[in-house]
Design a protein around this motif. Structure first.
Motif, PDB file in Angstrom:
ATOM      1  N   SER A  33      -2.622 -11.129  -0.078  1.00  0.00           N
ATOM      2  CA  SER A  33      -4.029 -10.746   0.694  1.00  0.00           C
ATOM      3  C   SER A  33      -3.447  -9.386   1.022  1.00  0.00           C
ATOM      4  N   SER A  34      -2.278  -8.320   0.915  1.00  0.00           N
ATOM      5  CA  SER A  34      -2.450  -7.049   1.351  1.00  0.00           C
ATOM      6  C   SER A  34      -1.170  -6.354   0.643  1.00  0.00           C
ATOM      7  N   ILE A  35      -1.236  -4.388   0.582  1.00  0.00           N
ATOM      8  CA  ILE A  35      -0.502  -3.709  -0.430  1.00  0.00           C
ATOM      9  C   ILE A  35      -0.728  -2.593   0.950  1.00  0.00           C
ATOM     10  N   ALA A  36       0.911  -2.733   0.334  1.00  0.00           N
ATOM     11  CA  ALA A  36       1.537  -1.258   1.501  1.00  0.00           C
ATOM     12  C   ALA A  36       1.438  -0.484   0.875  1.00  0.00           C
ATOM     13  N   VAL A  37       1.237   1.381   0.691  1.00  0.00           N
ATOM     14  CA  VAL A  37       1.522   2.687   0.110  1.00  0.00           C
ATOM     15  C   VAL A  37       1.845   3.198   0.909  1.00  0.00           C
ATOM     16  N   VAL A  60      -7.555   6.026   4.739  1.00  0.00           N
ATOM     17  CA  VAL A  60      -7.339   5.403   3.353  1.00  0.00           C
ATOM     18  C   VAL A  60      -8.381   4.016   3.300  1.00  0.00           C
ATOM     19  N   VAL A  61      -8.955   4.369   2.246  1.00  0.00           N
ATOM     20  CA  VAL A  61     -10.015   3.826   1.523  1.00  0.00           C
ATOM     21  C   VAL A  61      -9.861   3.036   0.454  1.00  0.00           C
ATOM     22  N   VAL A  62      -9.566   1.339   0.270  1.00  0.00           N
ATOM     23  CA  VAL A  62      -9.198   0.414  -0.837  1.00  0.00           C
ATOM     24  C   VAL A  62     -11.162  -0.154  -1.589  1.00  0.00           C
ATOM     25  N   GLN A  63     -10.688   0.966  -2.995  1.00  0.00           N
ATOM     26  CA  GLN A  63     -11.957  -0.385  -3.568  1.00  0.00           C
ATOM     27  C   GLN A  63     -11.263  -0.980  -4.551  1.00  0.00           C
ATOM     28  N   THR A  64     -12.852  -2.171  -5.039  1.00  0.00           N
ATOM     29  CA  THR A  64     -12.472  -3.035  -6.047  1.00  0.00           C
ATOM     30  C   THR A  64     -12.527  -2.339  -7.199  1.00  0.00           C
ATOM     31  N   LEU A  65     -11.635  -2.475  -8.351  1.00  0.00           N
ATOM     32  CA  LEU A  65     -11.881  -1.807  -9.382  1.00  0.00           C
ATOM     33  C   LEU A  65     -12.311  -2.384 -10.176  1.00  0.00           C
ATOM     34  N   ARG A  66     -12.752  -3.429 -10.279  1.00  0.00           N
ATOM     35  CA  ARG A  66     -14.451  -3.871 -11.196  1.00  0.00           C
ATOM     36  C   ARG A  66     -15.105  -3.432 -10.857  1.00  0.00           C
ATOM     37  N   ASP A  67     -16.233  -3.419  -9.605  1.00  0.00           N
ATOM     38  CA  ASP A  67     -16.938  -2.751  -9.695  1.00  0.00           C
ATOM     39  C   ASP A  67     -17.636  -1.689  -8.448  1.00  0.00           C
ATOM     40  N   GLY A  68     -16.222  -1.647  -7.746  1.00  0.00           N
ATOM     41  CA  GLY A  68     -16.117  -0.126  -6.968  1.00  0.00           C
ATOM     42  C   GLY A  68     -16.022  -0.211  -5.495  1.00  0.00           C
ATOM     43  N   ARG A  69     -17.077  -1.844  -5.016  1.00  0.00           N
ATOM     44  CA  ARG A  69     -16.877  -2.601  -4.096  1.00  0.00           C
ATOM     45  C   ARG A  69     -15.843  -2.081  -2.644  1.00  0.00           C
ATOM     46  N   GLU A  70     -15.701  -1.250  -1.482  1.00  0.00           N
ATOM     47  CA  GLU A  70     -14.977  -1.007  -0.886  1.00  0.00           C
ATOM     48  C   GLU A  70     -14.368  -1.870  -0.200  1.00  0.00           C
ATOM     49  N   ALA A  71     -13.496  -2.110   0.002  1.00  0.00           N
ATOM     50  CA  ALA A  71     -12.299  -4.087   0.214  1.00  0.00           C
ATOM     51  C   ALA A  71     -11.830  -2.922   1.621  1.00  0.00           C
ATOM     52  N   SER A  72     -11.758  -2.070   1.819  1.00  0.00           N
ATOM     53  CA  SER A  72     -10.535  -1.817   3.291  1.00  0.00           C
ATOM     54  C   SER A  72     -10.944  -0.556   3.066  1.00  0.00           C
ATOM     55  N   ARG A  73     -10.940  -0.018   4.928  1.00  0.00           N
ATOM     56  CA  ARG A  73     -11.354   1.522   5.155  1.00  0.00           C
ATOM     57  C   ARG A  73     -10.631   1.424   6.817  1.00  0.00           C
ATOM     58  N   PHE A  74     -10.010   2.437   6.840  1.00  0.00           N
ATOM     59  CA  PHE A  74      -8.905   2.230   7.942  1.00  0.00           C
ATOM     60  C   PHE A  74      -8.548   3.602   7.977  1.00  0.00           C
ATOM     61  N   VAL A  75      -7.888   3.885   9.904  1.00  0.00           N
ATOM     62  CA  VAL A  75      -7.473   5.413   9.519  1.00  0.00           C
ATOM     63  C   VAL A  75      -5.777   4.909  10.781  1.00  0.00           C
ATOM     64  N   VAL A 110      -0.811   0.396   5.478  1.00  0.00           N
ATOM     65  CA  VAL A 110      -0.815  -1.237   5.180  1.00  0.00           C
ATOM     66  C   VAL A 110      -2.342  -1.201   4.743  1.00  0.00           C
ATOM     67  N   ALA A 111      -2.646  -1.856   4.093  1.00  0.00           N
ATOM     68  CA  ALA A 111      -4.023  -2.205   3.973  1.00  0.00           C
ATOM     69  C   ALA A 111      -3.916  -3.424   4.102  1.00  0.00           C
ATOM     70  N   CYS A 112      -4.282  -4.739   4.219  1.00  0.00           N
ATOM     71  CA  CYS A 112      -4.827  -5.824   5.293  1.00  0.00           C
ATOM     72  C   CYS A 112      -6.322  -6.520   4.780  1.00  0.00           C
ATOM     73  N   ASP A 113      -6.514  -8.131   4.820  1.00  0.00           N
ATOM     74  CA  ASP A 113      -7.367  -8.879   4.424  1.00  0.00           C
ATOM     75  C   ASP A 113      -7.851  -8.520   2.924  1.00  0.00           C
ATOM     76  N   LEU A 114      -7.301  -8.398   2.331  1.00  0.00           N
ATOM     77  CA  LEU A 114      -7.587  -8.495   0.610  1.00  0.00           C
ATOM     78  C   LEU A 114      -8.095  -9.487  -0.090  1.00  0.00           C
ATOM     79  N   ALA A 115      -8.808  -9.332  -1.627  1.00  0.00           N
ATOM     80  CA  ALA A 115      -8.523 -10.574  -1.696  1.00  0.00           C
ATOM     81  C   ALA A 115      -7.236 -11.045  -2.595  1.00  0.00           C
ATOM     82  N   PRO A 116      -7.026 -12.895  -3.355  1.00  0.00           N
ATOM     83  CA  PRO A 116      -5.763 -12.471  -4.219  1.00  0.00           C
ATOM     84  C   PRO A 116      -6.244 -12.097  -5.618  1.00  0.00           C
ATOM     85  N   SER A 117      -5.167 -11.735  -6.224  1.00  0.00           N
ATOM     86  CA  SER A 117      -5.180 -11.714  -7.510  1.00  0.00           C
ATOM     87  C   SER A 117      -6.311 -10.599  -8.438  1.00  0.00           C
ATOM     88  N   THR A 118      -6.891 -10.222  -6.909  1.00  0.00           N
ATOM     89  CA  THR A 118      -7.792  -9.182  -7.630  1.00  0.00           C
ATOM     90  C   THR A 118      -6.935  -7.225  -7.369  1.00  0.00           C
TER      91      THR A 118
END
Length: 161
Positions: A33-37, A60-75, A110-118
């Motif tokens: 559910s999270s990724i550190a960059v 930082v902006v994290v988007q799903t690769l499949r449809d470009g939907r914004e999953a997380s945007r934070f400062v 760290v982007a949190c609250d992401l979907a698994p296997s995505t």
């Protein structure tokens, strides 16, 4: 008196008020559910005359690769990102984990609250007193699958001292 010309030994100071450019973010680790960059600034060009603005924060902006939907945007503030980087460096030195293979990084977010296997794409930009910088080139990353639920726990062997 009035104002005179610049003296021969003086020259005007060349400055511009822009946010520095960002390098491509690099994934350091992920969970289900999270990724550190890793976030790094581009070094200034060698022949420039002037000074970039001091960075206050990173967007930082994290988007799903499949449809470009914004999953997380934070400062995240520069100080918070530097503190995360320092803690990560201390931890990787202590346990010699796979994180240490990534090398030193100036800033971590760290982007949190992401979907698994995505699969996701991540980009970042610097935030300064003068405004927002340009977004970096995006990088691709993936969250892990959720581990299966534990259904039954059994003790196979017990050892006594």
């Amino acid at each position: 008196g009035g104002l005179g010309q610049w003296s021969p030994k003086s020259s005007p100071l060349y400055t511009w008020r822009v946010a520095p450019e960002m390098q491509v973010p690099h994934p350091l680790w992920s969970t289900h559910s999270s990724i550190a960059v890793s976030l790094s600034l581009e070094p200034p060009m060698p022949d420039t005359q002037g000074q970039d603005e001091e960075v206050d924060a990173f967007e930082v902006v994290v988007q799903t690769l499949r449809d470009g939907r914004e999953a997380s945007r934070f400062v995240i503030t520069r100080d918070e990102a530097a503190a995360l980087s320092s803690r990560l460096a201390d931890q990787s030195e202590a346990d010699k984990s796979a994180i240490s293979e990534c090398g030193a990084t100036s800033f971590v977010a760290v982007a949190c609250d992401l979907a698994p296997s995505t699969f996701y794409t991540c980009k970042a930009r610097a935030v300064t007193h003068a405004g927002l910088g340009e977004f970096s080139v995006s990088c691709d990353m993936e969250t892990f699958a959720v581990p299966p639920e534990v259904v039954d726990v059994q003790v196979d062997q017990t050892l006594h001292d």
